[in-house]
Design a protein around this motif. Structure first.
Motif, PDB file in Angstrom:
ATOM      1  N   ALA A 243       0.826  -1.208   0.000  1.00 21.75           N
ATOM      2  CA  ALA A 243       0.000   0.000   0.000  1.00 21.75           C
ATOM      3  C   ALA A 243       0.861   1.259   0.000  1.00 21.75           C
ATOM      4  CB  ALA A 243      -0.943  -0.001   1.200  1.00 21.75           C
ATOM      5  N   ARG A 244       2.059   1.190   0.591  1.00 23.35           N
ATOM      6  CA  ARG A 244       2.906   2.386   0.601  1.00 23.35           C
ATOM      7  C   ARG A 244       3.367   2.748  -0.809  1.00 23.35           C
ATOM      8  NH1 ARG A 244       6.727  -1.674   1.409  1.00 23.35           N
ATOM      9  NH2 ARG A 244       8.924  -1.195   0.970  1.00 23.35           N
ATOM     10  N   PHE A 245       3.589   1.738  -1.653  1.00 19.48           N
ATOM     11  CA  PHE A 245       3.947   2.015  -3.045  1.00 19.48           C
ATOM     12  C   PHE A 245       2.734   2.505  -3.825  1.00 19.48           C
ATOM     13  CE2 PHE A 245       7.258  -1.334  -2.108  1.00 19.48           C
ATOM     14  CZ  PHE A 245       8.335  -0.463  -2.145  1.00 19.48           C
ATOM     15  N   ALA A 246       1.560   1.949  -3.491  1.00 14.59           N
ATOM     16  CA  ALA A 246       0.348   2.405  -4.160  1.00 14.59           C
ATOM     17  C   ALA A 246       0.109   3.886  -3.903  1.00 14.59           C
ATOM     18  CB  ALA A 246      -0.849   1.575  -3.680  1.00 14.59           C
ATOM     19  N   ALA A 247       0.466   4.352  -2.708  1.00  6.03           N
ATOM     20  CA  ALA A 247       0.253   5.765  -2.372  1.00  6.03           C
ATOM     21  C   ALA A 247       1.042   6.689  -3.289  1.00  6.03           C
ATOM     22  CB  ALA A 247       0.638   6.012  -0.915  1.00  6.03           C
ATOM     23  N   THR A 248       2.230   6.260  -3.715  1.00 12.23           N
ATOM     24  CA  THR A 248       3.033   7.113  -4.599  1.00 12.23           C
ATOM     25  C   THR A 248       2.409   7.223  -5.984  1.00 12.23           C
ATOM     26  OG1 THR A 248       4.438   5.301  -5.415  1.00 12.23           O
ATOM     27  CG2 THR A 248       5.111   6.382  -3.374  1.00 12.23           C
ATOM     28  N   GLU A 249       1.572   6.254  -6.338  1.00 11.22           N
ATOM     29  CA  GLU A 249       1.002   6.218  -7.686  1.00 11.22           C
ATOM     30  C   GLU A 249      -0.258   7.067  -7.827  1.00 11.22           C
ATOM     31  OE1 GLU A 249       2.751   1.692  -8.187  1.00 11.22           O
ATOM     32  OE2 GLU A 249       0.583   2.020  -8.231  1.00 11.22           O
ATOM     33  N   VAL A 250      -0.819   7.518  -6.713  1.00  7.10           N
ATOM     34  CA  VAL A 250      -1.963   8.431  -6.778  1.00  7.10           C
ATOM     35  C   VAL A 250      -1.591   9.817  -6.280  1.00  7.10           C
ATOM     36  CG1 VAL A 250      -3.650   6.576  -6.537  1.00  7.10           C
ATOM     37  CG2 VAL A 250      -2.828   7.736  -4.485  1.00  7.10           C
ATOM     38  N   ALA A 251      -0.317   9.995  -5.891  1.00  2.00           N
ATOM     39  CA  ALA A 251       0.111  11.274  -5.347  1.00  2.00           C
ATOM     40  C   ALA A 251       0.301  12.300  -6.454  1.00  2.00           C
ATOM     41  CB  ALA A 251       1.420  11.098  -4.583  1.00  2.00           C
ATOM     42  N   ALA A 252       0.088  13.565  -6.115  1.00  2.00           N
ATOM     43  CA  ALA A 252       0.419  14.644  -7.030  1.00  2.00           C
ATOM     44  C   ALA A 252       1.927  14.669  -7.230  1.00  2.00           C
ATOM     45  CB  ALA A 252      -0.070  15.978  -6.472  1.00  2.00           C
ATOM     46  N   PRO A 253       2.406  15.069  -8.416  1.00  2.00           N
ATOM     47  CA  PRO A 253       3.851  15.114  -8.653  1.00  2.00           C
ATOM     48  C   PRO A 253       4.572  15.938  -7.583  1.00  2.00           C
ATOM     49  CG  PRO A 253       2.657  15.441 -10.702  1.00  2.00           C
ATOM     50  CD  PRO A 253       1.627  15.438  -9.609  1.00  2.00           C
ATOM     51  N   GLY A 254       5.656  15.367  -7.044  1.00  3.18           N
ATOM     52  CA  GLY A 254       6.412  16.038  -6.002  1.00  3.18           C
ATOM     53  C   GLY A 254       5.950  15.734  -4.597  1.00  3.18           C
ATOM     54  N   PHE A 255       4.852  14.988  -4.450  1.00  2.00           N
ATOM     55  CA  PHE A 255       4.308  14.664  -3.132  1.00  2.00           C
ATOM     56  C   PHE A 255       4.313  13.152  -2.877  1.00  2.00           C
ATOM     57  CE2 PHE A 255       2.760  18.855  -3.941  1.00  2.00           C
ATOM     58  CZ  PHE A 255       2.673  19.474  -2.699  1.00  2.00           C
ATOM     59  N   GLU A 256       5.115  12.412  -3.630  1.00  7.02           N
ATOM     60  CA  GLU A 256       5.104  10.958  -3.524  1.00  7.02           C
ATOM     61  C   GLU A 256       5.479  10.479  -2.122  1.00  7.02           C
ATOM     62  OE1 GLU A 256       5.651  11.922  -7.841  1.00  7.02           O
ATOM     63  OE2 GLU A 256       6.593  12.589  -5.975  1.00  7.02           O
ATOM     64  N   ALA A 257       6.568  11.001  -1.572  1.00  8.64           N
ATOM     65  CA  ALA A 257       7.022  10.535  -0.258  1.00  8.64           C
ATOM     66  C   ALA A 257       6.048  10.928   0.833  1.00  8.64           C
ATOM     67  CB  ALA A 257       8.409  11.105   0.043  1.00  8.64           C
ATOM     68  N   ARG A 258       5.461  12.128   0.723  1.00  2.79           N
ATOM     69  CA  ARG A 258       4.503  12.547   1.743  1.00  2.79           C
ATOM     70  C   ARG A 258       3.256  11.669   1.724  1.00  2.79           C
ATOM     71  NH1 ARG A 258       5.359  18.969   0.896  1.00  2.79           N
ATOM     72  NH2 ARG A 258       6.532  18.136  -0.867  1.00  2.79           N
ATOM     73  N   SER A 259       2.800  11.292   0.538  1.00  2.00           N
ATOM     74  CA  SER A 259       1.641  10.406   0.454  1.00  2.00           C
ATOM     75  C   SER A 259       1.971   9.039   1.050  1.00  2.00           C
ATOM     76  CB  SER A 259       1.208  10.249  -1.010  1.00  2.00           C
ATOM     77  OG  SER A 259       0.746  11.476  -1.534  1.00  2.00           O
ATOM     78  N   MET A 260       3.150   8.531   0.754  1.00  2.64           N
ATOM     79  CA  MET A 260       3.577   7.260   1.333  1.00  2.64           C
ATOM     80  C   MET A 260       3.629   7.350   2.852  1.00  2.64           C
ATOM     81  SD  MET A 260       7.227   5.276   0.936  1.00  2.64           S
ATOM     82  CE  MET A 260       7.098   5.090  -0.841  1.00  2.64           C
ATOM     83  N   SER A 261       4.148   8.452   3.370  1.00  2.00           N
ATOM     84  CA  SER A 261       4.299   8.594   4.815  1.00  2.00           C
ATOM     85  C   SER A 261       2.948   8.667   5.515  1.00  2.00           C
ATOM     86  CB  SER A 261       5.132   9.839   5.136  1.00  2.00           C
ATOM     87  OG  SER A 261       4.436  11.039   4.803  1.00  2.00           O
ATOM     88  N   LEU A 262       1.946   9.264   4.863  1.00  2.00           N
ATOM     89  CA  LEU A 262       0.614   9.324   5.466  1.00  2.00           C
ATOM     90  C   LEU A 262       0.009   7.924   5.583  1.00  2.00           C
ATOM     91  CD1 LEU A 262      -0.931  12.485   3.755  1.00  2.00           C
ATOM     92  CD2 LEU A 262      -0.282  12.225   6.153  1.00  2.00           C
ATOM     93  N   VAL A 263       0.225   7.091   4.564  1.00  2.00           N
ATOM     94  CA  VAL A 263      -0.273   5.718   4.620  1.00  2.00           C
ATOM     95  C   VAL A 263       0.423   4.945   5.744  1.00  2.00           C
ATOM     96  CG1 VAL A 263      -0.343   3.533   3.362  1.00  2.00           C
ATOM     97  CG2 VAL A 263      -0.988   5.646   2.206  1.00  2.00           C
ATOM     98  N   LEU A 264       1.739   5.130   5.870  1.00  2.17           N
ATOM     99  CA  LEU A 264       2.455   4.467   6.956  1.00  2.17           C
ATOM    100  C   LEU A 264       2.032   5.014   8.318  1.00  2.17           C
ATOM    101  CD1 LEU A 264       6.089   4.144   5.556  1.00  2.17           C
ATOM    102  CD2 LEU A 264       4.454   2.312   5.948  1.00  2.17           C
ATOM    103  N   TRP A 265       1.777   6.322   8.379  1.00  4.42           N
ATOM    104  CA  TRP A 265       1.387   6.940   9.643  1.00  4.42           C
ATOM    105  C   TRP A 265       0.093   6.328  10.176  1.00  4.42           C
ATOM    106  CZ3 TRP A 265      -3.007   9.822  10.864  1.00  4.42           C
ATOM    107  CH2 TRP A 265      -2.987  10.446  12.112  1.00  4.42           C
TER     108      TRP A 265
END
Length: 448
Positions: free
Chosen positions: A127-149
């Motif tokens: 799911a953490r990788f899936a988060a990067t695939e729906v993130a706005a460009p430049g926000f990939e790591a932040r989206s991943m971190s929210l899923v992990l959080w």
């Protein structure tokens, strides 16, 4: 020409996909933690062998390692939502098998159930990788971190539900310690339905920024490419549009062979594997070490809670740092924190309730930096055709290393004490340091 009136629906659609992933991670955290909190005691009681309790965690971790690559292949073939649904469904079946094993007193069945239960962890990692695939460009790591959080909430709430689950199970006529797995099965069943019915991610491995670049002119005309909805672009783009061969043509082992030849990708893989190996090896022996020095279970629980808070509570900060300063710097920061944690663990007296919590909190924080930095770098440092197979291979390697670490840490603790466990942790970080140093030298030479 840009399509008017699409901004609100765009943001809502992207937010819905990320929101589903976050809710799913919360449910998965509850599912894993509520069952695994008492799994070791359950196995020990079922087998009448105290030492067998340690195999509960190993069975679950090995199960996660076994299904990581098949789930990655399924994500490529059918979409992330299908792979996630299958992973959570397997975990629900695993919880039911554990209940059946305890009810029928068939000990081998409980290990099979715990192995299937590990698929929930594997799906949560995917799911953490899936988060990067729906993130706005430049926000990939932040989206991943929210899923992990979101795992923080589930991991804290799960053990708190254990006693309630045990009472529910007893009321239903189940043996002691089995009831929490009812909550686990229920949580994973909801997760399965949620992703199967609401989440749609047809192009596993295609980042929003790549899809926007490839389809920007078709989707948005002359508009700024950053105004293109990544979900729209991902829906429209095919493998050829990203300049990649179909990802299904590359197996996980081949993807791993390709990646290790590239210093940046190798650094990313080592960051994930080494961080997980160090974290698991030290964390699983900390309660044993504390109990041996006369500390109470309540204090053990407090230290583990501090550790979990370090792992997941700071993940949004780590995601922000990755997007701001880059994955490599955050990985190096994480490695430095892990070194400090290990040194404190070597020097701290066994009953010290200041240094031990500090070491475990830093251990979780270093893991967070290494995992988020490494996962982002694995995603962005390789070509699209090997991305998802490599993610599966990396997660499999990470879980296998963690299972081995958990198994060997008890031997090291018995022979060399808690200081020896932390010394081994420092040795595990050596390959990451060597590749990182080589990467820095190479970058410096290229900049001259």
């Amino acid at each position: 020409m840009p399509r008017a009136g699409r901004r609100v629906p765009r943001e809502r659609r992207r937010g819905l996909a990320l929101g589903i992933l976050i809710v799913n991670q919360l449910l998965a955290g509850i599912g894993v933690a509520s069952g695994m909190a008492l799994a070791a005691i359950l196995v020990a009681d079922l087998t009448d062998v105290l030492a067998m309790g340690g195999l509960a965690q190993s069975s679950s971790v090995l199960g996660a390692a076994i299904v990581a690559i098949p789930l990655a292949k399924l994500a490529v073939r059918s979409g992330r939502h299908v792979a996630l649904a299958v992973g959570y469904a397997l975990a629900a079946v695993g919880a039911l098998l554990v209940i059946a094993a305890a009810t029928s007193a068939i000990a081998p069945l409980v290990f099979l159930g715990l192995a299937a239960f590990g698929a929930g962890s594997a799906a949560g990692l995917q799911a953490r990788f899936a988060a990067t695939e729906v993130a706005a460009p430049g926000f990939e790591a932040r989206s991943m971190s929210l899923v992990l959080w979101a795992t923080t909430i589930g991991s804290v709430a799960g053990p708190l539900l254990s006693e309630t689950g045990d009472r529910v199970g007893t009321a239903l006529g189940l043996p002691p310690l089995v009831g929490p797995f009812i909550f686990s099965a229920f949580a994973f069943a909801i997760s399965t339905l949620l992703v199967a019915t609401l989440l749609r991610m047809p192009k596993a491995g295609v980042l929003a920024s790549e899809a926007v670049a490839a389809r920007g002119s078709d989707v948005a005309g002359d508009a700024d490419p950053t105004d293109v909805d990544p979900v729209d672009a991902i829906d429209a783009v095919d493998a050829d549009a990203t300049g990649a061969a179909p990802a299904a043509s590359v197996g996980s082992l081949m993807a791993l062979r390709i990646a290790v030849r590239e210093p940046l990708a190798l650094f990313a893989i080592l960051a994930i594997v080494c961080s997980q190996t160090v974290m698991v090896g030290v964390m699983v022996m900390t309660p044993v070490h504390m109990i041996e020095h006369g500390l109470s279970l309540n204090l053990v629980g407090l230290v583990i809670s501090i550790h979990i808070l370090g792992m997941y509570g700071a993940s949004p900060l780590m995601g922000w740092l990755v997007d701001r300063v880059g994955s490599v710097r955050v990985i190096l920061l994480g490695a430095g924190i892990l070194v400090v944690a290990a040194v404190i663990g070597i020097l701290a007296p066994g009953g010290d309730m200041l240094l031990i919590p500090l070491a475990l909190g830093l251990l979780g924080l270093g893991w967070s930096a290494g995992m988020i930095g490494g996962s982002t770098l694995v995603t962005t440092s390789v070509e699209a055709r090997i991305r998802v197979p490599l993610q599966g291979a990396t997660d499999a390697a990470m879980n296998l290393a963690a299972a081995l670490s958990a198994a060997l840490s008890g031997v090291v603790l018995g022979a060399f004490g808690f200081a020896g466990v932390n010394m081994v942790a420092l040795l595990v970080l050596v390959p990451l340091a060597v590749v990182g140093l080589r990467l820095m030298v190479q970058r410096r030479a290229e900049s001259v």
